[in-house]
Enzyme design. Structure first.
Site, PDB file in Angstrom:
ATOM      1  CB  SER A 107      -1.580 -16.456 -34.681  1.00  0.00           C
ATOM      2  OG  SER A 107      -2.642 -16.980 -35.419  1.00  0.00           O
ATOM      3  CE  LYS A 138       2.693 -21.463 -32.140  1.00  0.00           C
ATOM      4  NZ  LYS A 138       1.582 -20.963 -32.931  1.00  0.00           N
ATOM      5  CG  HIS A 186      -6.215 -18.288 -39.355  1.00  0.00           C
ATOM      6  ND1 HIS A 186      -5.910 -17.815 -38.091  1.00  0.00           N
ATOM      7  CD2 HIS A 186      -5.062 -18.834 -39.823  1.00  0.00           C
ATOM      8  CE1 HIS A 186      -4.637 -18.085 -37.813  1.00  0.00           C
ATOM      9  NE2 HIS A 186      -4.099 -18.692 -38.845  1.00  0.00           N
ATOM     10  NE  ARG A 212       1.064 -16.299 -43.316  1.00  0.00           N
ATOM     11  CZ  ARG A 212       1.188 -16.746 -42.093  1.00  0.00           C
ATOM     12  NH1 ARG A 212       0.676 -16.051 -41.103  1.00  0.00           N
ATOM     13  NH2 ARG A 212       1.835 -17.852 -41.833  1.00  0.00           N
TER      14      ARG A 212
HETATM   15  N1  LIG Z   1      -3.164 -14.069 -43.044  1.00  0.00           N
HETATM   16  C1  LIG Z   1      -3.157 -15.268 -43.585  1.00  0.00           C
HETATM   17  N2  LIG Z   1      -3.495 -15.451 -44.875  1.00  0.00           N
HETATM   18  C2  LIG Z   1      -3.445 -16.668 -45.437  1.00  0.00           C
HETATM   19  N3  LIG Z   1      -3.091 -17.790 -44.808  1.00  0.00           N
HETATM   20  C3  LIG Z   1      -2.754 -17.682 -43.532  1.00  0.00           C
HETATM   21  C4  LIG Z   1      -2.780 -16.428 -42.845  1.00  0.00           C
HETATM   22  N4  LIG Z   1      -2.372 -16.636 -41.572  1.00  0.00           N
HETATM   23  C5  LIG Z   1      -2.123 -17.952 -41.477  1.00  0.00           C
HETATM   24  N5  LIG Z   1      -2.338 -18.573 -42.631  1.00  0.00           N
HETATM   25  C6  LIG Z   1      -2.174 -19.986 -42.926  1.00  0.00           C
HETATM   26  O1  LIG Z   1      -3.000 -20.703 -42.055  1.00  0.00           O
HETATM   27  C7  LIG Z   1      -2.422 -21.972 -41.753  1.00  0.00           C
HETATM   28  C8  LIG Z   1      -2.392 -22.152 -40.246  1.00  0.00           C
HETATM   29  O2  LIG Z   1      -1.434 -21.271 -39.745  1.00  0.00           O
HETATM   30  P1  LIG Z   1      -1.118 -20.962 -38.237  1.00  0.00           P
HETATM   31  O3  LIG Z   1      -2.147 -21.486 -37.312  1.00  0.00           O
HETATM   32  O4  LIG Z   1       0.307 -21.295 -38.008  1.00  0.00           O
HETATM   33  O5  LIG Z   1      -1.311 -19.376 -38.281  1.00  0.00           O
HETATM   34  P2  LIG Z   1      -0.218 -18.293 -38.157  1.00  0.00           P
HETATM   35  O6  LIG Z   1      -0.900 -16.986 -38.334  1.00  0.00           O
HETATM   36  O7  LIG Z   1       0.931 -18.613 -39.067  1.00  0.00           O
HETATM   37  O8  LIG Z   1       0.170 -18.476 -36.634  1.00  0.00           O
HETATM   38  P3  LIG Z   1       1.637 -18.326 -35.953  1.00  0.00           P
HETATM   39  O9  LIG Z   1       2.057 -16.917 -36.204  1.00  0.00           O
HETATM   40  O10 LIG Z   1       1.375 -18.644 -34.511  1.00  0.00           O
HETATM   41  O11 LIG Z   1       2.489 -19.355 -36.650  1.00  0.00           O
HETATM   42  C9  LIG Z   1      -1.063 -21.968 -42.459  1.00  0.00           C
HETATM   43  O12 LIG Z   1      -1.207 -22.599 -43.715  1.00  0.00           O
HETATM   44  C10 LIG Z   1      -0.778 -20.507 -42.651  1.00  0.00           C
HETATM   45  O13 LIG Z   1       0.065 -20.283 -43.770  1.00  0.00           O
HETATM   46 MG   LIG Z   2       2.267 -20.221 -38.644  1.00  0.00          MG
END
Ligand SMILES: Nc1ncnc2c1ncn2[C@@H]1O[C@H](COP(=O)(O)OP(=O)(O)OP(=O)(O)O)[C@@H](O)[C@H]1O
Ligand SMILES: [Mg+2]
Length: 178
Positions: free
Chosen positions: A142, A54, A30, A104
């Site tokens: 996450s 959630k 993020h 990703r």
């Molecule tokens: N490692 C990463 N690299 C690039 N973009 C990311 C990454 N992790 C999350 N995102 C993007 O950030 C945005 C917010 O995602 P979110 O808060 O759902 O995070 P997440 O890591 O996917 O969490 P969860 O696993 O709880 O779904 C989405 O567009 C997601 O694709």
């Molecule tokens: Mg997500």
């Protein structure tokens, strides 16, 4: 160009982007996307969703906002907020022109594509922009951080230091939990 139509998206001189998500917790993936966004836009609003699906979050929305603010305290272009309801409504309220999302892997694509097209249908002027993180962050989510942490695995280098510290202080990984 002078716009005379009544656009539902406010068009100020600033280029404002909104980056929505749960951020439970904020990861270095993020942080990478937010940093890239801050290099392109005048303001990037990290918008933390009050997620009704959630049921047992790791952190409250206030705690997540607090950590994001600490991580980006040095970056005035980054604003942290929370929202519920439709993202497009919140984007409009905030005067954002662009939705930023991170991609990703191919696995993110289908859902993101649907969301982007639905949001375009709701507010055609609001563009969705996809950004790729550095290669080393492409596998971080996450959910995976929560799982690895819960099982006692190391998460250093995958989340900002303040997030790691707060994860350890709220829930020591070696303590059994129900
Ligand atoms: N490692 C990463 N690299 C690039 N973009 C990311 C990454 N992790 C999350 N995102 C993007 O950030 C945005 C917010 O995602 P979110 O808060 O759902 O995070 P997440 O890591 O996917 O969490 P969860 O696993 O709880 O779904 C989405 O567009 C997601 O694709
Ligand atoms: Mg997500």
């Amino acid at each position: 160009m002078n716009q005379t139509t009544t656009s539902p998206v406010a068009r100020g001189p600033e280029r404002v982007a909104i980056y929505p998500g749960s951020f439970d917790p904020l990861t270095n993936g993020h942080v990478d996307i937010i940093t890239r966004g801050a290099a392109i836009f005048d303001r990037i609003i990290v918008a933390i969703l009050h997620n009704r699906e959630k049921s047992s979050p790791l952190f409250t929305v206030d705690e997540r906002m607090d950590m994001a603010r600490i991580v980006f305290a040095h970056e005035p272009k980054v604003v942290v907020a929370s929202f519920g309801g439709l993202l497009v409504d919140f984007a409009r309220q905030q005067g954002a022109h662009v939705i930023v999302r991170g991609l990703r892997a191919i696995s993110d694509f289908e859902y993101e594509f649907q969301m982007a097209l639905m949001n375009r249908r709701l507010v055609p002027e609001l563009e969705t922009v996809f950004m790729m993180p550095a290669e080393s962050y492409t596998y971080i989510s996450s959910r995976l951080i929560r799982e690895v942490f819960a099982l006692g695995g190391p998460i250093a280098g995958l989340v900002p230091e303040i997030v790691e510290t707060r994860m350890r202080s709220t829930r020591p990984p070696d303590e059994p939990r129900s």
